[in-house]
Enzyme design. Structure first.
Site, short mmCIF file in Angstrom:
data_model
loop_
_atom_site.label_atom_id
_atom_site.label_comp_id
_atom_site.label_asym_id
_atom_site.label_seq_id
_atom_site.Cartn_x
_atom_site.Cartn_y
_atom_site.Cartn_z
N GLU A 43 0.89 -1.17 0.00
CA GLU A 43 0.00 0.00 0.00
C GLU A 43 0.92 1.21 0.00
O GLU A 43 1.59 1.48 0.98
CB GLU A 43 -0.91 -0.03 1.23
CG GLU A 43 -2.14 0.88 1.08
CD GLU A 43 -1.90 2.27 1.61
OE1 GLU A 43 -1.36 3.11 0.83
OE2 GLU A 43 -2.23 2.52 2.75
N CYS A 92 -2.65 8.64 3.56
CA CYS A 92 -2.47 8.20 2.17
C CYS A 92 -3.79 8.20 1.43
O CYS A 92 -3.82 8.35 0.21
CB CYS A 92 -1.83 6.82 2.13
SG CYS A 92 -2.60 5.60 3.21
#
Length: 536
Positions: free
Chosen positions: A241, A275
């Site tokens: 990720e 994020c």
């Protein structure tokens, strides 16, 4: 100083006050190798338990988190810089919900799945899918959500029957130690869970050298690419990720009050260090001016400072390095023509890592602030002529983690959402799907590989094993087994002709050819009267 070390220890410093708040002993590559070896030994017995038995061992987690919620929120706030309310809402509470959800659902997620026969001719072959744990899972977690991100991954890995080696971020080692205390409170086999502290650049290579069976990494795109290259040498599977540059699309019929509030929370909580947070906003021109005016008012009202009495909205940035990166992007955008339309006021005379939250207008896609991940308290806002243009701009990125569409028309919202190249798209909300334990998390393009969370994330913790039984009684050999001959060839071709041949005659001929060789299935010897050139 970010991530200082002293005599084999990481010195933990509060981003809000600059004061030392603790220390964490450093580990070596040899320590990692030993942890993997001990984990492999513990995992064998752990995997032998049923999923329900493993869930029973992990079930106390939610109650433990609840009992220690204030302590955990305080530790996260001191170590990361976010407010205690933010720590509770975005980290501790989601972790408690996730632990409960996965313990209740793990057995269903991991149970064997029977497969329906794909064709009548192979109906005697009964197949099922089994989920097999990898063995030892390595997890390298980030500093922006130092508790919630690794916590769910550890729980899923353990429930799936794996051992876990966790490397918490050097910048938030006190949180890593808090996770260690959490799992130490459970009745787990010794060595099944280990927390490791080592510099970020050394951790990935150390994990791979030690022989972890799968690696989960959350962090930057460049580091993810380097880990992928290293993992290729041993074909170690990865889940990556790697961040995002997430768009928010505001339609002409959007509830502007909710959209503004959503942009402020989704883009600026945790000081924008998310994020999956809002970074760039595309607003239909018909509502652009009122949206920007309301957004500016909301940002100017944000209170920034040290969280002593829950009376601040934003805390401190976690690292000086990240503050500098944000300032560079803002300065470059302003030099290229962007305008700081609104900003909040950081506290005066404080030595902490505080910076203003800002709204930028006059931005475009020639600017890094609209093309690259900013990871700070900055919102860039652009007007669009229509929502087709908004979608095109949203997709004009090599990242694709999350996005959001804001509209009162649910059908139109989903239509637009399906056109956006992102792993998660929310309608009239943003970012918080990471806190929904049932929803998978991960992105498209360079935002990463694989998924965490939900049934999909649980599946990432296991390998697929297919088990096939032959249940037809009396069968001595399959049609295609030896010995071969022209009749066998014609019979096998007859299966295709009977099923797919054109015309009744062709299909009947195929049936006859098949019927001729069926008796051989019930014999183990060559039938009498069969020549060597025409064996059935």
């Amino acid at each position: 100083m970010d991530d200082p070390t002293d005599a084999g220890q990481t010195v933990c410093v509060s981003p809000a006050t600059g004061e030392e708040i603790g220390r964490s002993a450093l580990n070596t590559v040899a320590d990692v190798c030993g942890a993997v070896e001990r984990g492999r030994t513990a995992q064998a017995a752990w995997a032998a338990l049923t999923v329900k038995e493993r869930a029973k061992r992990l079930k106390p987690l939610s109650a433990w988190l609840t009992a220690h919620a204030d302590e955990l929120a305080g530790t996260i706030s001191k170590d990361n810089g976010k407010t205690r309310t933010d720590a509770l809402a975005a980290e501790v509470l989601p972790a408690a919900l996730a632990a409960d959800f996965y313990c209740r659902k793990a057995n269903g997620f991991l149970k064997d799945r029977r497969l329906m026969p794909g064709t009548l001719f192979m109906a005697s072959k009964a197949a099922k899918i089994a989920r097999v744990p990898y063995g030892v899972i390595g997890i390298i977690s980030p500093w922006n959500y130092p508790f919630a991100i690794p916590f769910s991954e550890v729980v899923m890995a353990l429930l799936a029957g794996n051992a876990v080696i966790l490397k918490a971020a050097s910048e938030t080692q006190l949180v890593g130690r808090a996770i260690e205390r959490c799992f130490s409170a459970l009745a787990l086999p010794a060595g099944l869970f280990t927390h490791i502290n080592m510099p970020g650049g050394a951790a990935g290579p150390a994990f791979l050298e030690a022989g972890v069976d799968k690696l989960f990494f959350t962090g930057s795109v460049p580091v993810g690419k380097r880990l992928m290259a290293l993992a290729a040498e041993t074909l170690t599977p990865l889940v990556l990720e790697l961040g995002g540059n997430d768009p928010m699309l505001v339609c002409p019929d959007a509830d502007l009050q909710r959209a503004v509030a959503g942009a402020v929370w989704g883009g600026l909580q945790n000081c924008g260090q998310s994020c999956g947070g809002v970074e760039r906003i595309y607003v239909h021109r018909s509502v652009y001016e009122p949206f920007v005016a309301a957004l500016g008012d909301a940002v100017r009202r944000l209170r920034i400072g040290v969280d002593t009495d829950h009376q601040v909205d934003l805390g401190a940035m976690t690292t000086v390095k990240q503050m500098q990166a944000v300032e560079q992007q803002v300065a470059a955008a302003v030099a290229a023509g962007a305008v700081v339309a609104a900003q909040s006021d950081p506290p005066a005379g404080n030595r902490g890592n505080f910076m203003p939250a800002r709204v930028l207008t006059g931005v475009d896609h020639t600017m890094a602030i609209m093309r690259e991940e900013t990871f700070g308290p900055v919102l860039g806002v652009m007007a669009v002529e229509d929502m087709a243009q908004a979608v095109a701009l949203a997709n004009d990125s090599d990242l694709g983690l999350t996005a959001s569409v804001w509209t009162r028309d649910a059908r139109e919202g989903e239509r637009l959402a399906r056109q956006i190249r992102a792993g998660v798209v929310m309608i009239n909300d943003h970012l918080m799907s990471h806190g929904l334990p049932e929803t998978p998390w991960g992105g498209f393009k360079q935002s990463g590989l694989g998924r965490t969370h939900g049934a999909v994330g649980m599946a990432e913790m296991t390998q697929v094993q297919c088990l096939v039984h032959d249940y037809l009684p009396g069968i001595r050999r399959n049609l295609w087994w030896h010995p071969h001959g022209p009749a066998v060839y014609r019979g096998l071709r007859g299966i295709m002709e009977m099923r797919y041949g054109r015309g009744v005659g062709k299909r009947m001929k195929g049936l006859a050819s098949l019927a001729w060789i069926v008796p051989r299935m019930f014999t183990s010897d060559i039938p009498k009267g069969t020549t060597s050139t025409d064996r059935k």
